[in-house]
Design a protein around this motif. Sequence first.
Motif, PDB file in Angstrom:
ATOM      1  N   GLN A 237       0.969  -3.160  -8.650  1.00  0.00           N
ATOM      2  CA  GLN A 237       0.055  -4.255  -8.918  1.00  0.00           C
ATOM      3  C   GLN A 237      -1.165  -4.073 -10.028  1.00  0.00           C
ATOM      4  O   GLN A 237      -1.188  -4.923 -10.683  1.00  0.00           O
ATOM      5  CB  GLN A 237      -0.586  -4.913  -7.483  1.00  0.00           C
ATOM      6  CG  GLN A 237       0.416  -5.659  -6.823  1.00  0.00           C
ATOM      7  CD  GLN A 237      -0.306  -5.935  -5.305  1.00  0.00           C
ATOM      8  OE1 GLN A 237      -1.459  -5.557  -4.791  1.00  0.00           O
ATOM      9  NE2 GLN A 237       0.580  -6.856  -4.459  1.00  0.00           N
ATOM     10  N   LEU A 238      -1.703  -2.849  -9.721  1.00  0.00           N
ATOM     11  CA  LEU A 238      -2.320  -2.338 -10.836  1.00  0.00           C
ATOM     12  C   LEU A 238      -1.971  -2.592 -12.309  1.00  0.00           C
ATOM     13  O   LEU A 238      -2.321  -3.010 -13.183  1.00  0.00           O
ATOM     14  CB  LEU A 238      -3.238  -1.026 -10.430  1.00  0.00           C
ATOM     15  CG  LEU A 238      -4.162  -0.390 -11.461  1.00  0.00           C
ATOM     16  CD1 LEU A 238      -5.427  -1.398 -11.629  1.00  0.00           C
ATOM     17  CD2 LEU A 238      -4.697   0.934 -11.151  1.00  0.00           C
ATOM     18  N   LYS A 239      -0.784  -1.819 -12.226  1.00  0.00           N
ATOM     19  CA  LYS A 239      -0.008  -1.619 -13.529  1.00  0.00           C
ATOM     20  C   LYS A 239       0.085  -3.253 -14.041  1.00  0.00           C
ATOM     21  O   LYS A 239      -0.098  -3.364 -15.321  1.00  0.00           O
ATOM     22  CB  LYS A 239       1.139  -0.861 -13.247  1.00  0.00           C
ATOM     23  CG  LYS A 239       1.917  -0.796 -14.523  1.00  0.00           C
ATOM     24  CD  LYS A 239       3.376  -0.065 -14.432  1.00  0.00           C
ATOM     25  CE  LYS A 239       4.166   0.356 -15.849  1.00  0.00           C
ATOM     26  NZ  LYS A 239       5.224   1.116 -15.611  1.00  0.00           N
ATOM     27  N   ILE A 240       0.690  -3.920 -13.196  1.00  0.00           N
ATOM     28  CA  ILE A 240       0.936  -5.372 -13.739  1.00  0.00           C
ATOM     29  C   ILE A 240      -0.265  -6.138 -14.224  1.00  0.00           C
ATOM     30  O   ILE A 240      -0.133  -6.648 -15.304  1.00  0.00           O
ATOM     31  CB  ILE A 240       1.670  -6.196 -12.449  1.00  0.00           C
ATOM     32  CG1 ILE A 240       3.169  -5.806 -12.298  1.00  0.00           C
ATOM     33  CG2 ILE A 240       1.548  -7.769 -12.772  1.00  0.00           C
ATOM     34  CD1 ILE A 240       3.766  -6.161 -11.043  1.00  0.00           C
ATOM     35  N   GLN A 241      -1.226  -5.786 -13.614  1.00  0.00           N
ATOM     36  CA  GLN A 241      -2.549  -6.462 -13.845  1.00  0.00           C
ATOM     37  C   GLN A 241      -3.140  -5.936 -15.246  1.00  0.00           C
ATOM     38  O   GLN A 241      -3.557  -6.470 -15.899  1.00  0.00           O
ATOM     39  CB  GLN A 241      -3.803  -6.173 -12.758  1.00  0.00           C
ATOM     40  CG  GLN A 241      -5.095  -6.826 -13.335  1.00  0.00           C
ATOM     41  CD  GLN A 241      -5.033  -8.466 -13.466  1.00  0.00           C
ATOM     42  OE1 GLN A 241      -4.292  -9.114 -12.470  1.00  0.00           O
ATOM     43  NE2 GLN A 241      -5.734  -8.820 -14.164  1.00  0.00           N
ATOM     44  N   LEU A 242      -3.050  -4.700 -15.359  1.00  0.00           N
ATOM     45  CA  LEU A 242      -3.481  -3.942 -16.699  1.00  0.00           C
ATOM     46  C   LEU A 242      -2.495  -4.549 -18.010  1.00  0.00           C
ATOM     47  O   LEU A 242      -3.033  -4.537 -18.905  1.00  0.00           O
ATOM     48  CB  LEU A 242      -3.294  -2.581 -16.762  1.00  0.00           C
ATOM     49  CG  LEU A 242      -4.488  -1.714 -15.594  1.00  0.00           C
ATOM     50  CD1 LEU A 242      -4.120  -0.239 -15.320  1.00  0.00           C
ATOM     51  CD2 LEU A 242      -5.880  -2.109 -16.334  1.00  0.00           C
ATOM     52  N   VAL A 243      -1.034  -4.663 -17.774  1.00  0.00           N
ATOM     53  CA  VAL A 243      -0.313  -4.990 -18.475  1.00  0.00           C
ATOM     54  C   VAL A 243      -0.571  -6.621 -19.082  1.00  0.00           C
ATOM     55  O   VAL A 243      -0.986  -6.974 -20.203  1.00  0.00           O
ATOM     56  CB  VAL A 243       1.059  -4.947 -18.210  1.00  0.00           C
ATOM     57  CG1 VAL A 243       1.963  -5.708 -19.252  1.00  0.00           C
ATOM     58  CG2 VAL A 243       1.551  -3.569 -18.317  1.00  0.00           C
ATOM     59  N   LYS A 244      -1.198  -7.437 -18.013  1.00  0.00           N
ATOM     60  CA  LYS A 244      -1.380  -8.813 -18.057  1.00  0.00           C
ATOM     61  C   LYS A 244      -2.766  -8.789 -18.818  1.00  0.00           C
ATOM     62  O   LYS A 244      -2.827  -9.716 -19.858  1.00  0.00           O
ATOM     63  CB  LYS A 244      -1.548  -9.487 -17.003  1.00  0.00           C
ATOM     64  CG  LYS A 244      -0.499  -9.935 -16.174  1.00  0.00           C
ATOM     65  CD  LYS A 244      -0.837 -10.749 -14.919  1.00  0.00           C
ATOM     66  CE  LYS A 244       0.497 -11.259 -14.271  1.00  0.00           C
ATOM     67  NZ  LYS A 244       0.217 -11.986 -12.996  1.00  0.00           N
ATOM     68  N   GLU A 245      -3.731  -8.116 -18.746  1.00  0.00           N
ATOM     69  CA  GLU A 245      -4.909  -8.123 -19.205  1.00  0.00           C
ATOM     70  C   GLU A 245      -4.660  -7.611 -20.849  1.00  0.00           C
ATOM     71  O   GLU A 245      -5.144  -8.128 -21.807  1.00  0.00           O
ATOM     72  CB  GLU A 245      -6.065  -7.167 -18.813  1.00  0.00           C
ATOM     73  CG  GLU A 245      -6.394  -7.314 -17.438  1.00  0.00           C
ATOM     74  CD  GLU A 245      -7.231  -6.481 -16.721  1.00  0.00           C
ATOM     75  OE1 GLU A 245      -7.569  -5.244 -17.335  1.00  0.00           O
ATOM     76  OE2 GLU A 245      -7.561  -6.646 -15.593  1.00  0.00           O
ATOM     77  N   PHE A 246      -3.818  -6.579 -21.222  1.00  0.00           N
ATOM     78  CA  PHE A 246      -3.552  -6.344 -22.560  1.00  0.00           C
ATOM     79  C   PHE A 246      -2.668  -7.492 -23.347  1.00  0.00           C
ATOM     80  O   PHE A 246      -3.169  -7.718 -24.564  1.00  0.00           O
ATOM     81  CB  PHE A 246      -2.659  -5.091 -22.495  1.00  0.00           C
ATOM     82  CG  PHE A 246      -2.183  -4.586 -24.015  1.00  0.00           C
ATOM     83  CD1 PHE A 246      -2.882  -4.069 -24.744  1.00  0.00           C
ATOM     84  CD2 PHE A 246      -0.595  -4.662 -23.897  1.00  0.00           C
ATOM     85  CE1 PHE A 246      -2.205  -3.744 -26.080  1.00  0.00           C
ATOM     86  CE2 PHE A 246      -0.026  -4.352 -25.265  1.00  0.00           C
ATOM     87  CZ  PHE A 246      -0.969  -3.833 -26.243  1.00  0.00           C
ATOM     88  N   THR A 247      -1.923  -8.159 -22.453  1.00  0.00           N
ATOM     89  CA  THR A 247      -1.265  -9.224 -23.153  1.00  0.00           C
ATOM     90  C   THR A 247      -2.191 -10.142 -23.674  1.00  0.00           C
ATOM     91  O   THR A 247      -2.042 -10.689 -24.694  1.00  0.00           O
ATOM     92  CB  THR A 247      -0.016  -9.729 -22.167  1.00  0.00           C
ATOM     93  OG1 THR A 247       0.873  -8.592 -21.750  1.00  0.00           O
ATOM     94  CG2 THR A 247       0.629 -10.817 -22.811  1.00  0.00           C
ATOM     95  N   ALA A 248      -3.186 -10.511 -22.755  1.00  0.00           N
ATOM     96  CA  ALA A 248      -4.141 -11.607 -22.867  1.00  0.00           C
ATOM     97  C   ALA A 248      -4.956 -11.130 -24.262  1.00  0.00           C
ATOM     98  O   ALA A 248      -5.252 -12.141 -24.973  1.00  0.00           O
ATOM     99  CB  ALA A 248      -4.868 -11.780 -21.942  1.00  0.00           C
ATOM    100  N   GLU A 249      -5.330  -9.891 -24.460  1.00  0.00           N
ATOM    101  CA  GLU A 249      -6.031  -9.327 -25.485  1.00  0.00           C
ATOM    102  C   GLU A 249      -5.380  -9.375 -26.737  1.00  0.00           C
ATOM    103  O   GLU A 249      -5.989  -9.824 -27.608  1.00  0.00           O
ATOM    104  CB  GLU A 249      -6.497  -8.013 -24.885  1.00  0.00           C
ATOM    105  CG  GLU A 249      -7.659  -7.924 -23.894  1.00  0.00           C
ATOM    106  CD  GLU A 249      -7.639  -6.389 -23.812  1.00  0.00           C
ATOM    107  OE1 GLU A 249      -7.648  -5.413 -24.544  1.00  0.00           O
ATOM    108  OE2 GLU A 249      -8.403  -6.054 -22.511  1.00  0.00           O
TER     109      GLU A 249
END
Length: 191
Positions: free
Chosen positions: A123-135
């Motif tokens: 879940q942490l990895k998914i969250q970090l990838v989502k944040e990167f995608t949003a950035e």
Amino acid sequence: MEFTISMFQHKISGVFLSLFFMVLVTGCEYPNKGGVAVIDLDKISVSTGREKLIVQQVQAFAKEQEEKLNQLQVDLQQNVDSAKEKLSEDSSEEEKQSVNAMVLEARNQLTRELDQARQSAQQLKIQLVKEFTAEIQPNARRVAEERGMTVVMIKRPGLYYVAPEADITDAVIDSLQTENKDADIKAPAKP
């Protein structure tokens, strides 16, 4: 043959119709107007160093979880050992079964905690990838709009073909790097 107004209108409409199809086929200012752009998130994350940061964060979290699990295992083992020490040859069958149930419950608890730790890391990895995608979304959108494209898709296995002009990955990387350089210039020097 006499030249009439209806013939003139017919010729004019033929010219306009030809121009319309030419514009439709070749495009106007942007050849890809309304087209689909594609970005490769993996390539962007590697090029910007973000992949490395995400891996480091997930590994640090996993290490922390591993330490907690190791401590839990030690605690559970101590509880089981303590219960086993209290058993003697005179212990009832019920007492022996109680210790066996305790061992089984300790294993189950450890397995549940391990599964939870794995899920949390994922879940942490998914969250970090989502944040990167949003950035990167504003940069991807800006590059796509500059090229007249109206949709940006993430490159995934299963895309059979992507025309080189539809892949805006390198332009997005350049945009991010320029943005970061500008931020470095504007940021005050650290003592």
